[in-house]
Motif scaffolding. Structure first.
Motif, PDB file in Angstrom:
ATOM      1  N   PRO A 201      20.996  40.387  42.282  1.00  0.00           N
ATOM      2  CA  PRO A 201      21.954  39.528  42.995  1.00  0.00           C
ATOM      3  C   PRO A 201      21.680  39.542  44.490  1.00  0.00           C
ATOM      4  O   PRO A 201      21.164  40.532  45.027  1.00  0.00           O
ATOM      5  CB  PRO A 201      23.303  40.178  42.672  1.00  0.00           C
ATOM      6  N   LEU A 202      22.011  38.458  45.145  1.00  0.00           N
ATOM      7  CA  LEU A 202      21.871  38.425  46.598  1.00  0.00           C
ATOM      8  C   LEU A 202      22.870  39.346  47.261  1.00  0.00           C
ATOM      9  O   LEU A 202      22.625  39.852  48.369  1.00  0.00           O
ATOM     10  CB  LEU A 202      22.029  36.995  47.119  1.00  0.00           C
ATOM     11  N   ARG A 203      24.001  39.550  46.600  1.00  0.00           N
ATOM     12  CA  ARG A 203      24.984  40.512  47.068  1.00  0.00           C
ATOM     13  C   ARG A 203      25.725  41.070  45.863  1.00  0.00           C
ATOM     14  O   ARG A 203      26.098  40.297  44.969  1.00  0.00           O
ATOM     15  CB  ARG A 203      25.967  39.865  48.045  1.00  0.00           C
ATOM     16  N   THR A 204      25.912  42.359  45.827  1.00  0.00           N
ATOM     17  CA  THR A 204      26.589  42.968  44.683  1.00  0.00           C
ATOM     18  C   THR A 204      28.087  42.682  44.743  1.00  0.00           C
ATOM     19  O   THR A 204      28.664  42.501  45.820  1.00  0.00           O
ATOM     20  CB  THR A 204      26.357  44.485  44.659  1.00  0.00           C
ATOM     21  N   GLY A 205      28.692  42.630  43.569  1.00  0.00           N
ATOM     22  CA  GLY A 205      30.133  42.421  43.503  1.00  0.00           C
ATOM     23  C   GLY A 205      30.589  41.008  43.769  1.00  0.00           C
ATOM     24  O   GLY A 205      31.779  40.764  43.969  1.00  0.00           O
ATOM     25  N   ASN A 206      29.667  40.051  43.766  1.00  0.00           N
ATOM     26  CA  ASN A 206      30.019  38.659  44.029  1.00  0.00           C
ATOM     27  C   ASN A 206      29.338  37.801  42.970  1.00  0.00           C
ATOM     28  O   ASN A 206      28.113  37.643  42.980  1.00  0.00           O
ATOM     29  CB  ASN A 206      29.563  38.257  45.436  1.00  0.00           C
ATOM     30  N   ALA A 207      30.116  37.245  42.059  1.00  0.00           N
ATOM     31  CA  ALA A 207      29.549  36.471  40.959  1.00  0.00           C
ATOM     32  C   ALA A 207      28.759  35.270  41.454  1.00  0.00           C
ATOM     33  O   ALA A 207      27.766  34.857  40.843  1.00  0.00           O
ATOM     34  CB  ALA A 207      30.669  36.012  40.016  1.00  0.00           C
ATOM     35  N   ALA A 208      29.177  34.692  42.581  1.00  0.00           N
ATOM     36  CA  ALA A 208      28.474  33.527  43.127  1.00  0.00           C
ATOM     37  C   ALA A 208      27.093  33.880  43.649  1.00  0.00           C
ATOM     38  O   ALA A 208      26.252  33.003  43.846  1.00  0.00           O
ATOM     39  CB  ALA A 208      29.307  32.898  44.242  1.00  0.00           C
ATOM     40  N   ALA A 209      26.866  35.174  43.893  1.00  0.00           N
ATOM     41  CA  ALA A 209      25.584  35.623  44.437  1.00  0.00           C
ATOM     42  C   ALA A 209      24.676  36.193  43.353  1.00  0.00           C
ATOM     43  O   ALA A 209      23.599  36.719  43.668  1.00  0.00           O
ATOM     44  CB  ALA A 209      25.818  36.680  45.509  1.00  0.00           C
ATOM     45  N   ALA A 210      25.073  36.083  42.089  1.00  0.00           N
ATOM     46  CA  ALA A 210      24.299  36.664  40.997  1.00  0.00           C
ATOM     47  C   ALA A 210      22.971  35.952  40.827  1.00  0.00           C
ATOM     48  O   ALA A 210      22.820  34.756  41.154  1.00  0.00           O
ATOM     49  CB  ALA A 210      25.098  36.585  39.697  1.00  0.00           C
ATOM     50  N   PHE A 211      21.977  36.662  40.329  1.00  0.00           N
ATOM     51  CA  PHE A 211      20.686  36.059  40.024  1.00  0.00           C
ATOM     52  C   PHE A 211      20.881  34.852  39.116  1.00  0.00           C
ATOM     53  O   PHE A 211      21.552  34.937  38.094  1.00  0.00           O
ATOM     54  CB  PHE A 211      19.777  37.088  39.347  1.00  0.00           C
ATOM     55  N   GLY A 212      20.328  33.705  39.515  1.00  0.00           N
ATOM     56  CA  GLY A 212      20.439  32.484  38.728  1.00  0.00           C
ATOM     57  C   GLY A 212      21.704  31.695  38.963  1.00  0.00           C
ATOM     58  O   GLY A 212      21.846  30.589  38.412  1.00  0.00           O
ATOM     59  N   ALA A 213      22.630  32.208  39.764  1.00  0.00           N
ATOM     60  CA  ALA A 213      23.868  31.470  40.051  1.00  0.00           C
ATOM     61  C   ALA A 213      23.542  30.198  40.827  1.00  0.00           C
ATOM     62  O   ALA A 213      22.602  30.172  41.637  1.00  0.00           O
ATOM     63  CB  ALA A 213      24.837  32.345  40.826  1.00  0.00           C
ATOM     64  N   PRO A 214      24.305  29.125  40.606  1.00  0.00           N
ATOM     65  CA  PRO A 214      23.946  27.823  41.193  1.00  0.00           C
ATOM     66  C   PRO A 214      23.764  27.832  42.705  1.00  0.00           C
ATOM     67  O   PRO A 214      22.825  27.219  43.227  1.00  0.00           O
ATOM     68  CB  PRO A 214      25.114  26.917  40.774  1.00  0.00           C
ATOM     69  N   LYS A 215      24.664  28.521  43.410  1.00  0.00           N
ATOM     70  CA  LYS A 215      24.623  28.387  44.869  1.00  0.00           C
ATOM     71  C   LYS A 215      23.820  29.486  45.563  1.00  0.00           C
ATOM     72  O   LYS A 215      23.947  29.682  46.771  1.00  0.00           O
ATOM     73  CB  LYS A 215      26.042  28.288  45.420  1.00  0.00           C
ATOM     74  N   THR A 216      22.965  30.167  44.799  1.00  0.00           N
ATOM     75  CA  THR A 216      21.963  31.010  45.445  1.00  0.00           C
ATOM     76  C   THR A 216      20.798  30.170  45.944  1.00  0.00           C
ATOM     77  O   THR A 216      19.912  30.676  46.630  1.00  0.00           O
ATOM     78  CB  THR A 216      21.440  32.087  44.480  1.00  0.00           C
ATOM     79  N   ILE A 217      20.791  28.872  45.583  1.00  0.00           N
ATOM     80  CA  ILE A 217      19.820  27.930  46.141  1.00  0.00           C
ATOM     81  C   ILE A 217      20.589  26.815  46.839  1.00  0.00           C
ATOM     82  O   ILE A 217      21.800  26.683  46.681  1.00  0.00           O
ATOM     83  CB  ILE A 217      18.877  27.365  45.061  1.00  0.00           C
ATOM     84  N   LEU A 218      19.877  26.017  47.609  1.00  0.00           N
ATOM     85  CA  LEU A 218      20.524  24.989  48.432  1.00  0.00           C
ATOM     86  C   LEU A 218      20.663  23.674  47.671  1.00  0.00           C
ATOM     87  O   LEU A 218      19.910  23.399  46.734  1.00  0.00           O
ATOM     88  CB  LEU A 218      19.709  24.758  49.700  1.00  0.00           C
TER      89      LEU A 218
END
Length: 470
Positions: free
Chosen positions: A432-449
């Motif tokens: 994950p880009l940041r732990t404890g944040n579902a939006a930052a999980a690997f493959g999550a939609p908004k980890t890309i622009l």
């Protein structure tokens, strides 16, 4: 002497897929091409114009690299820019102006590189070797642009083995015919980058007579080094190893003995965007130092160390890289730690590090470690002699393959922090880009622009191809 850049090129549209009214200004552009490519001097000026565009704020003048940091776990974003706050909180929208401008400038680089590739062979007075070299330089810069675009606008290779959509591949000279390309897959974009870099490696010299050009202009070693990064991202370990070795075989790269190499054009630099007090990528929003320095040092104080990064350094608090930190008041009015890698927030003369020799050694070591089920001796030597020794740390004993990989990734994080690597290093390792944040999980939609809404509105080929979640 700094490599001087001159913008003499015909690709003046702000975006490849901009509004039709702008794209219809063709006769003047065609005339400009005729003038630009009618002599060796003006042709060289056109090539340097591509470098100048790559120098700008929205390409390698810090903004994309800072945006990646804001999405990752190395910095705490405490600034006030709403468009950057959106990225930090994974709540961005498709009309984000920073994202839109970044897309436009990357396609400016691509369009101008395409022009060089298409027109350079028509220039009278250039030798065959010069034409080949200039083409290689343009292909290197085009590859760098597509690599950065793919990293931001596509899910990483690890999500779906590269079958997912990335960005449109536009490889032809813009002759005035308006086309509406759709997005290509990540595998297709990566294949084009590989082709461009292999072509560049075959055409580029290992060095130039001017030291700054050797470090700030595309070379054979730089092409191989960028290939090693791409192959690492794709988990093609043997190819990453080979490309890294090809870089080091040029004989002009070595890790520096200490950390005083930034902006020095030393053997530590494989490819570095050259800046000076009067020639840099700064805009009204600032450059590298503006984001990464506190107000007392003329910066904005937007991007101090995150507690997560501090914790990583504090596992071995004598690390010389951590000792280089500076303290100051951040944009939130509180004391924080900041990096000292980019000290000049007044004139923004700090060079932009794109590829360092240390990264090449890290690429090589990781590729070796991944290919061997037991700890690879050469990778362990790189870990301890190239990285930990310079950092003032004792050698680390590693008993398993995974322990070696983990140790290399920790060193990579601490070594390359604030240089634009951390976001992709997390994603390619399925973290994950940041732990404890579902939006930052690997493959999550908004980890890309998002694909900028302006591009979708004006390009029928992109309609229905927006990234998930936007």
């Amino acid at each position: 002497m700094k490599l001087k850049y001159y913008i003499i090129t015909s690709a003046l549209v702000l975006s490849l897929f901009g509004c039709k009214k702008e794209l219809e200004k063709l006769p003047q552009q065609d005339l400009s091409d005729q003038l630009v490519f009618n002599s060796p001097a003006t042709a060289l000026g056109a090539l340097r114009g591509v470098y100048s565009t790559a120098q700008t704020f929205d390409f390698y003048g810090s903004l994309p690299q800072v945006m990646g940091d804001y999405m990752g776990n190395n910095v705490d974003f405490v600034g006030t820019f709403p468009t950057l706050q959106e990225l930090n909180t994974f709540s961005s929208v498709s009309t984000n102006s920073n994202v839109q401008t970044m897309w436009q400038v990357h396609y400016q680089v691509i369009t101008r590189a395409n022009t060089i590739i298409a027109k350079i062979n028509d220039v009278q007075g250039l030798s065959a070797g010069e034409k080949s070299q200039y083409t290689g330089e343009a292909k290197f810069l085009r590859a760098l642009a597509y690599f950065q675009l793919a990293n931001f606008f596509a899910q990483p290779y690890q999500v779906s083995s590269g079958t997912n959509l990335a960005v449109p591949l536009v490889l032809d000279y813009f002759d005035g015919t308006i086309k509406y390309p759709s997005r290509n897959t990540l595998n297709q974009v990566h294949a084009q980058i590989v082709q461009d870099l292999n072509d560049a490696a075959g055409a580029l010299p290992p060095s130039y007579t001017d030291a700054a050009e050797t470090r700030g202009r595309a070379t054979k070693g730089a092409a191989y080094a960028l290939l090693s990064r791409l192959y690492l991202y794709r988990e093609e370990w043997a190819k990453a190893e080979s490309a890294a070795r090809s870089t080091l075989a040029q004989g002009i790269y070595d890790t520096a003995p200490n950390y005083a190499f930034y902006s020095g054009n030393t053997t530590e630099d494989v490819f570095t965007i050259q800046n000076s007090a009067i020639d840099n990528g700064r805009t009204g929003s600032g450059g590298w130092a503006s984001y990464y320095n506190p107000a007392a040092l003329a910066g904005r104080g937007d991007a101090p160390f995150s507690q997560d990064l501090i914790n990583a350094y504090n596992t071995e608090p004598t690390d010389k890289r951590f000792a280089l930190k500076i303290s100051g008041t951040a944009a939130d009015g509180l004391p924080h730690f900041f990096t000292s890698k980019f000290p000049d927030a007044v004139n923004n003369s700090d060079n932009s590090p794109v590829i360092r020799t240390t990264e090449v050694y890290l690429n090589l070591a990781e590729a070796l470690a991944r290919q061997n089920t037991t700890p690879n001796a050469e990778a362990v030597t790189i870990l301890n002699t190239r990285l930990r020794n310079r950092a003032g740390l004792l050698p680390k004993a590693v008993a398993t393959q995974q322990a070696l990989i983990d140790a290399l990734l920790i060193e990579r994080r601490k070594e390359l922090a604030f240089e634009g690597h951390s976001r992709m290093d997390l994603l390619r390792n399925r973290q994950p880009l940041r732990t404890g944040n579902a939006a930052a999980a690997f493959g999550a939609p908004k980890t890309i622009l998002p694909i900028p809404q302006r591009e979708i509105d004006n390009n029928p080929g992109l309609q229905g191809q927006q990234n998930q979640g936007y």
